[in-house]
Motif scaffolding. Structure first.
Motif, mmCIF file in Angstrom:
data_model
loop_
_atom_site.group_PDB
_atom_site.id
_atom_site.type_symbol
_atom_site.label_atom_id
_atom_site.label_comp_id
_atom_site.label_asym_id
_atom_site.label_seq_id
_atom_site.Cartn_x
_atom_site.Cartn_y
_atom_site.Cartn_z
ATOM 1 N N UNK A 16 -4.431 -2.116 -27.837
ATOM 2 C CA UNK A 16 -4.382 -3.105 -26.753
ATOM 3 C C UNK A 16 -4.819 -2.431 -25.458
ATOM 4 N N UNK A 17 -5.368 -3.211 -24.569
ATOM 5 C CA UNK A 17 -5.807 -2.724 -23.261
ATOM 6 C C UNK A 17 -5.027 -3.463 -22.175
ATOM 7 N N UNK A 18 -4.479 -2.682 -21.237
ATOM 8 C CA UNK A 18 -3.765 -3.237 -20.087
ATOM 9 C C UNK A 18 -4.548 -2.941 -18.815
ATOM 10 N N UNK A 19 -4.639 -3.915 -17.939
ATOM 11 C CA UNK A 19 -5.136 -3.700 -16.587
ATOM 12 C C UNK A 19 -3.961 -3.149 -15.793
ATOM 13 N N UNK A 20 -4.150 -1.983 -15.187
ATOM 14 C CA UNK A 20 -3.025 -1.331 -14.529
ATOM 15 C C UNK A 20 -3.307 -0.998 -13.071
ATOM 16 N N UNK A 21 -2.225 -0.991 -12.321
ATOM 17 C CA UNK A 21 -2.210 -0.410 -10.990
ATOM 18 C C UNK A 21 -1.608 0.972 -11.163
ATOM 19 N N UNK A 22 -2.059 1.918 -10.367
ATOM 20 C CA UNK A 22 -1.573 3.292 -10.475
ATOM 21 C C UNK A 22 -0.592 3.577 -9.341
ATOM 22 N N UNK A 23 0.541 4.172 -9.706
ATOM 23 C CA UNK A 23 1.522 4.649 -8.735
ATOM 24 C C UNK A 23 1.639 6.157 -8.943
ATOM 25 N N UNK A 24 0.919 6.924 -8.132
ATOM 26 C CA UNK A 24 0.907 8.374 -8.337
ATOM 27 C C UNK A 24 1.284 9.173 -7.086
ATOM 28 N N UNK A 25 1.853 8.474 -6.091
ATOM 29 C CA UNK A 25 2.415 9.200 -4.954
ATOM 30 C C UNK A 25 3.787 8.608 -4.638
ATOM 31 N N UNK A 26 4.529 9.280 -3.770
ATOM 32 C CA UNK A 26 5.917 8.902 -3.515
ATOM 33 C C UNK A 26 6.053 7.450 -3.069
ATOM 34 N N UNK A 27 5.250 7.033 -2.110
ATOM 35 C CA UNK A 27 5.365 5.676 -1.569
ATOM 36 C C UNK A 27 5.062 4.615 -2.626
ATOM 37 N N UNK A 28 3.978 4.811 -3.385
ATOM 38 C CA UNK A 28 3.624 3.844 -4.424
ATOM 39 C C UNK A 28 4.712 3.760 -5.494
ATOM 40 N N UNK A 29 5.288 4.911 -5.862
ATOM 41 C CA UNK A 29 6.351 4.922 -6.870
ATOM 42 C C UNK A 29 7.610 4.244 -6.345
ATOM 43 N N UNK A 30 7.914 4.444 -5.061
ATOM 44 C CA UNK A 30 9.123 3.856 -4.480
ATOM 45 C C UNK A 30 9.065 2.336 -4.490
ATOM 46 N N UNK A 31 7.896 1.764 -4.273
ATOM 47 C CA UNK A 31 7.746 0.306 -4.236
ATOM 48 C C UNK A 31 7.542 -0.263 -5.634
ATOM 49 N N UNK A 32 6.723 0.377 -6.439
ATOM 50 C CA UNK A 32 6.495 -0.079 -7.808
ATOM 51 C C UNK A 32 6.148 -1.553 -7.890
ATOM 52 N N UNK A 33 6.842 -2.265 -8.754
ATOM 53 C CA UNK A 33 6.597 -3.697 -8.954
ATOM 54 C C UNK A 33 7.642 -4.572 -8.251
ATOM 55 N N UNK A 34 8.276 -4.027 -7.220
ATOM 56 C CA UNK A 34 9.284 -4.788 -6.477
ATOM 57 C C UNK A 34 8.701 -6.043 -5.845
ATOM 58 N N UNK A 35 9.547 -7.055 -5.744
ATOM 59 C CA UNK A 35 9.271 -8.287 -5.002
ATOM 60 C C UNK A 35 8.105 -9.099 -5.541
ATOM 61 N N UNK A 36 7.764 -8.927 -6.785
ATOM 62 C CA UNK A 36 6.715 -9.749 -7.406
ATOM 63 C C UNK A 36 7.375 -10.773 -8.306
ATOM 64 N N UNK A 37 6.933 -12.008 -8.198
ATOM 65 C CA UNK A 37 7.547 -13.073 -8.990
ATOM 66 C C UNK A 37 6.923 -13.209 -10.374
ATOM 67 N N UNK A 38 5.779 -12.561 -10.597
ATOM 68 C CA UNK A 38 5.131 -12.616 -11.909
ATOM 69 C C UNK A 38 4.106 -11.495 -12.006
ATOM 70 N N UNK A 39 3.622 -11.293 -13.244
ATOM 71 C CA UNK A 39 2.567 -10.319 -13.489
ATOM 72 C C UNK A 39 1.751 -10.861 -14.659
ATOM 73 N N UNK A 40 0.425 -10.823 -14.583
ATOM 74 C CA UNK A 40 -0.381 -11.298 -15.705
ATOM 75 C C UNK A 40 0.042 -10.602 -17.004
ATOM 76 N N UNK A 41 -0.082 -11.299 -18.124
ATOM 77 C CA UNK A 41 0.434 -10.843 -19.422
ATOM 78 C C UNK A 41 -0.011 -9.430 -19.789
ATOM 79 N N UNK A 42 -1.285 -9.127 -19.711
ATOM 80 C CA UNK A 42 -1.784 -7.811 -20.117
ATOM 81 C C UNK A 42 -2.070 -6.920 -18.909
ATOM 82 N N UNK A 43 -1.127 -6.923 -17.985
ATOM 83 C CA UNK A 43 -1.203 -6.075 -16.804
ATOM 84 C C UNK A 43 0.030 -5.191 -16.763
#
Length: 137
Positions: A16-43
């Motif tokens: 399977x293939x997922x479309x991804x966002x990368x969290x590779x620094x402190x700030x991006x990791x701290x926020x992650x997927x917070x405050x999102x009401x949905x995410x596309x199925x293969x993301x």
């Protein structure tokens, strides 16, 4: 073909293939997927760290259930935490020696049959250790 915004997974269950966002620094990791009401199925979101360790996550301000695939330095799935509960602040540990975590929609790992030992391919993982390196088909 490897791209920063794509993570491929394979195992005895298929591929399977997922479309991804990368969290590779402190700030991006701290926020992650917070405050999102949905995410596309293969993301998903791929958290990549500089060195292996015990990675621990929580669901503070995360509104959608998530499956967390904790990855070893070679890109193999070492632990799966299914259906993390939205807004729960209980620590979720993936065990020792993990280098990355792929977060996908809750329940999807089971639906797709993703298992421990499945292999992830992504250019952000150490290619010299990769069970499924980018140059491989």
């Amino acid at each position: 073909m490897c791209r920063d915004n794509v993570a491929d997974l394979r195992g005895d269950w298929g591929q399977i293939r997922f479309n991804v966002e990368i969290a590779d620094d402190f700030e991006e990791r701290a926020v992650g997927l917070m405050n999102r009401s949905s995410m596309p199925r293969l993301s998903g979101m791929l958290f990549i760290y500089q060195s292996p360790g015990e990675l621990s996550f929580w669901m503070r301000n995360t509104l959608i259930p998530l499956d967390m695939l904790f990855l070893n330095p070679d890109g193999t799935v070492g632990h799966i935490h299914e259906n993390a509960i939205p807004l729960d602040e209980t620590a979720i540990s993936g065990g020792q020696g993990r280098l990355a975590v792929l977060e996908i929609n809750g329940g999807l790992a089971k639906t797709l049959g993703i298992t421990v030992g499945s292999e992830l391919r992504h250019p952000g993982m150490p290619q010299n250790l990769a069970a499924w390196p980018c140059e491989a088909n």
